[in-house]
Design an enzyme around this catalytic site. Sequence first.
Site, mmCIF file in Angstrom:
data_model
loop_
_atom_site.group_PDB
_atom_site.id
_atom_site.type_symbol
_atom_site.label_atom_id
_atom_site.label_comp_id
_atom_site.label_asym_id
_atom_site.label_seq_id
_atom_site.Cartn_x
_atom_site.Cartn_y
_atom_site.Cartn_z
ATOM 1 N N ALA A 187 0.826 -1.206 0.000
ATOM 2 C CA ALA A 187 0.000 0.000 0.000
ATOM 3 C C ALA A 187 0.860 1.256 0.000
ATOM 4 O O ALA A 187 0.599 2.208 -0.747
ATOM 5 C CB ALA A 187 -0.932 -0.004 1.210
ATOM 6 N N LYS A 191 -2.854 -10.990 -6.480
ATOM 7 C CA LYS A 191 -2.388 -12.365 -6.500
ATOM 8 C C LYS A 191 -1.618 -12.658 -5.214
ATOM 9 O O LYS A 191 -1.169 -11.709 -4.551
ATOM 10 C CB LYS A 191 -1.507 -12.614 -7.735
ATOM 11 C CG LYS A 191 -0.081 -12.065 -7.638
ATOM 12 C CD LYS A 191 0.733 -12.536 -8.803
ATOM 13 C CE LYS A 191 2.176 -12.120 -8.669
ATOM 14 N NZ LYS A 191 2.935 -12.808 -7.621
ATOM 15 N N HIS A 248 -0.258 -6.981 -12.019
ATOM 16 C CA HIS A 248 0.313 -5.684 -12.367
ATOM 17 C C HIS A 248 1.156 -5.734 -13.640
ATOM 18 O O HIS A 248 1.359 -4.709 -14.291
ATOM 19 C CB HIS A 248 1.136 -5.125 -11.202
ATOM 20 C CG HIS A 248 2.448 -5.805 -10.981
ATOM 21 N ND1 HIS A 248 2.589 -6.934 -10.212
ATOM 22 C CD2 HIS A 248 3.692 -5.520 -11.451
ATOM 23 C CE1 HIS A 248 3.846 -7.301 -10.202
ATOM 24 N NE2 HIS A 248 4.550 -6.470 -10.937
ATOM 25 N N TYR A 249 1.616 -6.927 -14.029
ATOM 26 C CA TYR A 249 2.404 -7.002 -15.267
ATOM 27 C C TYR A 249 1.582 -6.643 -16.492
ATOM 28 O O TYR A 249 2.106 -6.139 -17.487
ATOM 29 C CB TYR A 249 3.026 -8.402 -15.417
ATOM 30 C CG TYR A 249 4.523 -8.351 -15.282
ATOM 31 C CD1 TYR A 249 5.102 -8.086 -14.046
ATOM 32 C CD2 TYR A 249 5.355 -8.508 -16.374
ATOM 33 C CE1 TYR A 249 6.476 -7.990 -13.915
ATOM 34 C CE2 TYR A 249 6.729 -8.424 -16.252
ATOM 35 C CZ TYR A 249 7.282 -8.162 -15.022
ATOM 36 O OH TYR A 249 8.634 -8.051 -14.904
ATOM 37 N N GLU A 282 15.488 -11.415 -12.060
ATOM 38 C CA GLU A 282 15.751 -10.428 -11.012
ATOM 39 C C GLU A 282 17.174 -10.619 -10.530
ATOM 40 O O GLU A 282 17.658 -11.767 -10.426
ATOM 41 C CB GLU A 282 14.778 -10.591 -9.842
ATOM 42 C CG GLU A 282 13.343 -10.247 -10.202
ATOM 43 C CD GLU A 282 12.370 -10.444 -9.043
ATOM 44 O OE1 GLU A 282 11.338 -9.753 -9.023
ATOM 45 O OE2 GLU A 282 12.661 -11.298 -8.167
ATOM 46 N N HIS A 316 2.043 -13.954 -14.322
ATOM 47 C CA HIS A 316 2.617 -12.907 -15.177
ATOM 48 C C HIS A 316 2.964 -13.424 -16.573
ATOM 49 O O HIS A 316 2.498 -12.889 -17.591
ATOM 50 C CB HIS A 316 3.899 -12.343 -14.557
ATOM 51 C CG HIS A 316 3.719 -11.703 -13.220
ATOM 52 N ND1 HIS A 316 2.555 -11.090 -12.831
ATOM 53 C CD2 HIS A 316 4.578 -11.556 -12.176
ATOM 54 C CE1 HIS A 316 2.701 -10.608 -11.603
ATOM 55 N NE2 HIS A 316 3.915 -10.883 -11.184
ATOM 56 N N LYS A 347 11.074 -18.575 -18.991
ATOM 57 C CA LYS A 347 12.162 -18.640 -18.007
ATOM 58 C C LYS A 347 11.986 -17.528 -16.988
ATOM 59 O O LYS A 347 11.724 -16.375 -17.353
ATOM 60 C CB LYS A 347 13.512 -18.503 -18.710
ATOM 61 C CG LYS A 347 14.716 -18.593 -17.781
ATOM 62 C CD LYS A 347 16.023 -18.585 -18.556
ATOM 63 C CE LYS A 347 16.287 -17.264 -19.258
ATOM 64 N NZ LYS A 347 17.649 -17.191 -19.834
ATOM 65 N N GLN A 399 11.010 -4.371 -19.165
ATOM 66 C CA GLN A 399 11.689 -3.600 -18.132
ATOM 67 C C GLN A 399 13.128 -4.091 -18.030
ATOM 68 O O GLN A 399 13.397 -5.256 -18.356
ATOM 69 C CB GLN A 399 10.988 -3.743 -16.776
ATOM 70 C CG GLN A 399 11.106 -5.136 -16.175
ATOM 71 C CD GLN A 399 10.476 -5.263 -14.804
ATOM 72 O OE1 GLN A 399 9.556 -4.547 -14.459
ATOM 73 N NE2 GLN A 399 10.983 -6.195 -14.010
#
Length: 562
Positions: free
Chosen positions: A86, A221, A251-252, A289, A313, A406, A449
Amino acid sequence: MAAAAASLGASRAYATPVARGAAIRSRTRAARKIIPGRRSANGLRVDAVAADAPSAIDDDAAMFKGKVKKSGKLSICVFGASGDLAKKKVYPAIFSLFYDGHLPDDFVVFGYARSNMSNDEFKDRIRSSLPCRISAAKDCDVKVEKFLTRCFYTAGQYDDPEDYKSLDVAMAEQEQALWGDKKTLRLFYLSIPPSIFVPVAQNAARHVSSKSGETRVIVEKPFGRDLESSRALTEALAQDLAEEHTYRIDHYLGKELIENLTVLRFSNIVFQPLWSRTYIRNVQINFSENFGTEGRGGYFDNYGIVRDVIQNHLLQILALFAMEEPASLDAEDIRDEKVKVIRSIRPIDMDNVVLGQYKGKRDGDGVLPGYLDDDTVPPGSRCPTFAAMALFIDNARWDGVPFLIKAGKALHKRQAEIRVQFHHSPGNLYKKQLGNREENSNELVFRIQPDEGIYLNINSKIPGLGMRLDQTDLDLQYKTKYSGGALPDAYERLILDVVQGDKRLFIRNDELEAAWKLFTPMLDRIEEDEIAPELYPYGSRGPIGAHYLASRWNVRWGDTME
C-alpha cells in the site's frame, strides 16, 4: 459462467467476423443473465432479478466507463493500508492519478488496517511515498497536501463485522460532507495476505458496500496455490461478490510494453502475416531479477517461482502474444481469446522443465547469500527460485513452435522481455557472409523492463567496399522517443481501469481456472516426487540445465547472448 464458456467454445459458422463477434457478445450477455444469485448494484447477492429489468449497475457503468467524469463521486478504501504494498505502490498510484487529473473532483481515500494510529500519523506515514511525477513541478508540495486532506484512516480487525460497520459509518460521513447523497462508486483494494482474502472481501461486501451505487473489489495475487485452492477462493468470493465486480489484478498486464503488444500486432499489417509458425521459429519470455528473497523467503517458500511469476505474469503475456484477433477491444472479447490460448496449451512434460535454486557466492571481500541462508526459509527447502520450460500451443497458428519460458531470482541482471526469433531466410545467397544462418536470423524483442523498448534485429551491409554483412537494430527506445516524462506505473493504469470499469487487463475466473489446470499437475509432481532443484551461483545466468533445455529445441536463450 460454465454455460457461457461452453457456448463460446462451440464450433459455429458466421458470415462475417463482425457477425461472429456480435453473436459472442450476445451469448456472453445472455449467459451473465442466467448466473444464479444475481447481485444488486452494490455488489451484494439478491434472490432474483428479471432478465430485462433495468439495473443501477448500467447507470454506474455509464457514469464511469471510458474517460473519468469529473462529476463522478468516488470513494476508495485500501485494506492493508499499513503494509508495504500500500505504501510503496497503491497510495503513490492513487496520488499520481489525482496529480494528473484522472480522478473525479469528488473523491476520498480511506485506509483500513489493524495498526492503531491516528489520521495524522497515517498521513505522515504515506507522505514520503507520494513523489510527483515531474520532480521539478513547483506545485508538488501543494498537491501532496491537498491529496492528504482527502485521506483518512480507520483501525480495525479483519474478521470483526462490527469494525467494518464502523468503517462504513466513517466513509459515509465523509461522503455526506463532501457531496451529500449523490450516487457513489466505492472501490476496495485488498492489499492484504492471501490468507485473509475471503473474510476481508466478504465483510467489506456485506457491511461497507455502496448504498447508492456500485462497489468494485481489486484482489491481488496469488489467487490460490493450485486448482483446488483457487476454486475454493473463487467460490468463497462469489458468495458476496459478482464476477463483474471482482477485479483480479496482475500488475504485469498494466506495463506499457504489454499494452503495446496487441497494438503493434493488430494495427500494423507488416506483422500480421508473420505472426505464426510459418515465419516464427520460437518465442522466449524471460523474467530475471538480480536479487534474492532478502528476508521474504518465508512467504516465497510457500509458492516458489512457478506460482509467483510463471503461472500468472508470464502465462498472461503468452496468452496476449499468441491469441487470435478479438472481435473488438471489449474486455470480454479479449479475454475470450486469451482463454482459448491457455486451453490449447499442451500438458506440461516434466522432461521440458528445469528447476533451480540459487546458492551463495563470494563477491570480493563479501559473500552473496544463498536461498537457504535466508533465516526465514525452512532448512533444507527444495523450493525453486528458478524455472525454465518449453510450452506448446496445439492450434493451427502455433503448431510445433516452442514457447520457452524462463524466470528466476538472483540472476545476472534485472530484466523482462519477449523475444521472437524468426526462421532463417531461405536460400544460400549470403551464406558466406552470414555463416550460421540460425544465429543470424531476424529477432523481434519487446523489452518490458527496464529501459522499455522494441527493437528488430536485421542483417545489413556494412558501408564501404566489398560485401561485409552485420546485424543491426531497428530500435524504438521509449525514453528517447517519448521523452515527455516518466511512464505511468502499472498500478496507476490498472486502478484507473477499475474506476472506469474497464476489465481488459484483469483476469476472468475461467482464465484462472484454465491456468491452474495447466500448472497444477506439474506442481503436484514436483512436490510429490520431491524433485531437487539444480543449484546455480548468485549473480549467474542460471542453472546449466536451462541451456540444455533450449538446445533440445535448437534454440539459444537470447538474453544470454547480450
